[in-house]
Design an enzyme around this catalytic site. Structure first.
Site, PDB file in Angstrom:
ATOM      1  N   CYS A  74       7.451  -1.921  31.001  1.00 49.67           N
ATOM      2  CA  CYS A  74       6.854  -0.586  31.040  1.00 49.67           C
ATOM      3  C   CYS A  74       7.732   0.322  30.192  1.00 49.67           C
ATOM      4  CB  CYS A  74       6.747  -0.066  32.472  1.00 49.67           C
ATOM      5  SG  CYS A  74       5.965   1.564  32.555  1.00 49.67           S
ATOM      6  N   ASN A 178      -3.857  -5.286  30.225  1.00 52.01           N
ATOM      7  CA  ASN A 178      -4.030  -3.856  29.988  1.00 52.01           C
ATOM      8  C   ASN A 178      -4.998  -3.704  28.828  1.00 52.01           C
ATOM      9  OD1 ASN A 178      -1.699  -2.659  31.755  1.00 52.01           O
ATOM     10  ND2 ASN A 178      -0.745  -4.299  30.577  1.00 52.01           N
ATOM     11  N   ARG A 197      -3.530  -2.177  33.939  1.00 49.99           N
ATOM     12  CA  ARG A 197      -3.501  -3.153  35.020  1.00 49.99           C
ATOM     13  C   ARG A 197      -2.393  -2.763  36.004  1.00 49.99           C
ATOM     14  NH1 ARG A 197      -1.418  -8.862  33.134  1.00 49.99           N
ATOM     15  NH2 ARG A 197       0.434  -7.574  32.943  1.00 49.99           N
ATOM     16  N   CYS A 206       0.845   5.130  27.732  1.00 52.58           N
ATOM     17  CA  CYS A 206       1.386   3.795  27.991  1.00 52.58           C
ATOM     18  C   CYS A 206       2.264   3.406  26.811  1.00 52.58           C
ATOM     19  CB  CYS A 206       0.254   2.790  28.184  1.00 52.58           C
ATOM     20  SG  CYS A 206       0.813   1.094  28.448  1.00 52.58           S
ATOM     21  N   GLY A 207       3.542   3.216  27.071  1.00 60.82           N
ATOM     22  CA  GLY A 207       4.485   2.915  26.000  1.00 60.82           C
ATOM     23  C   GLY A 207       4.256   1.559  25.361  1.00 60.82           C
TER      24      GLY A 207
END
Length: 266
Positions: A74, A178, A197, A206-207
């Site tokens: 993440c 994802n 997800r 989202c990185g």
């Protein structure tokens, strides 16, 4: 335990730092409780960051999604952890280990940067229909599973509905994925929407998804090798650029981190 509520370009977390051994809990259940939007603190995930060594600075970072599942990568959780380590210990450069993978981190006045490792790329992995148009998704592993579709108008996509369908596509079983939708947005820039997800809904940023988007966009000839600005739903863009020493294998992703509030867990 004291906590911070932080977000990395809109991707928000309950962040615990240097948790004492006596406070070890069943973190998956705690993640579900704390991340609940109506009855908890509310977040996309729970992040636990622990300092392992001072010189060099190395931290262990664990991230649990809102549904209690473990995130193997993440980018925004890593960026938030690096920001907290700079605030608490004064580190501007450090290494962060998540799910056994080591990441580099740099904190500047403007941005927090972390590295993401790029693995397997599989073009034209799955296909679905978006707004009446057959559309292919390319898959990219950036520490976790992602698929990316190039669309004409990212704002016209029902990201929650299509994201949920593709996330559970039989061709991507059993792990799922994802799901990202991208649109070229001027020179060296993309617009993105991401269904995550583990959160099981669209998130504002989202990185690892931004990295996956840039990898696909480069392969498709939409952007060049220079840094790429990825505009997300939060309106706080992330920037993706290649690592100088490992340009094919490693990407930097950077952007803002915001400390929203702090408190004590009951």
């Amino acid at each position: 335990m004291r906590f911070r509520k932080v977000h990395g370009a809109g991707n928000d977390f309950v962040l615990l730092t240097d948790v004492a051994p006596a406070n070890v809990r069943e973190w998956p259940k705690e993640a579900e409780r704390l991340c609940a939007r109506r009855t908890g603190v509310g977040a996309d995930g729970l992040v636990i960051s622990s300092l392992l060594t001072h010189e060099p600075a190395v931290l262990e970072v664990d991230c649990f999604n809102a549904d209690g599942s473990v995130a193997t990568m993440c980018g925004n959780a890593l960026r938030c952890s690096a920001w907290a380590a700079q605030q608490d210990h004064g580190y501007n450069e450090m290494r962060l280990r998540m799910a056994g993978v080591m990441h580099e981190a740099r904190v500047t006045d403007e941005s927090v940067w972390v590295t993401a490792e790029v693995g397997m790329v599989d073009l034209r992995r799955v296909q679905t229909v978006i707004n009446g148009k057959p559309t292919w998704f390319d898959s990219v592993h950036t520490g976790t599973e992602h698929v990316v579709a190039i669309v004409d108008d990212v704002d016209a996509v029902d990201a929650a509905l299509i994201g949920r369908l593709v996330r559970h596509h039989e061709a991507l079983a059993p792990l799922g994925t994802n799901v990202n939708f991208i649109q070229p947005f001027g020179k060296q820039a993309l617009k993105i929407r991401t269904y995550e997800r583990g959160v099981e809904e669209e998130t504002l940023s989202c990185g690892s998804g931004a990295v996956a988007a840039v990898i696909v966009a480069r392969m498709r000839g939409l952007v060049g090798l220079r840094p790429v600005t990825v505009h997300n739903r939060a309106g706080e863009p992330l920037t993706v650029r290649s690592h100088n020493n490992r340009p094919e294998q490693t990407q930097w992703v950077g952007g803002p981190v915001t400390n929203t509030f702090e408190g004590v867990l009951a």
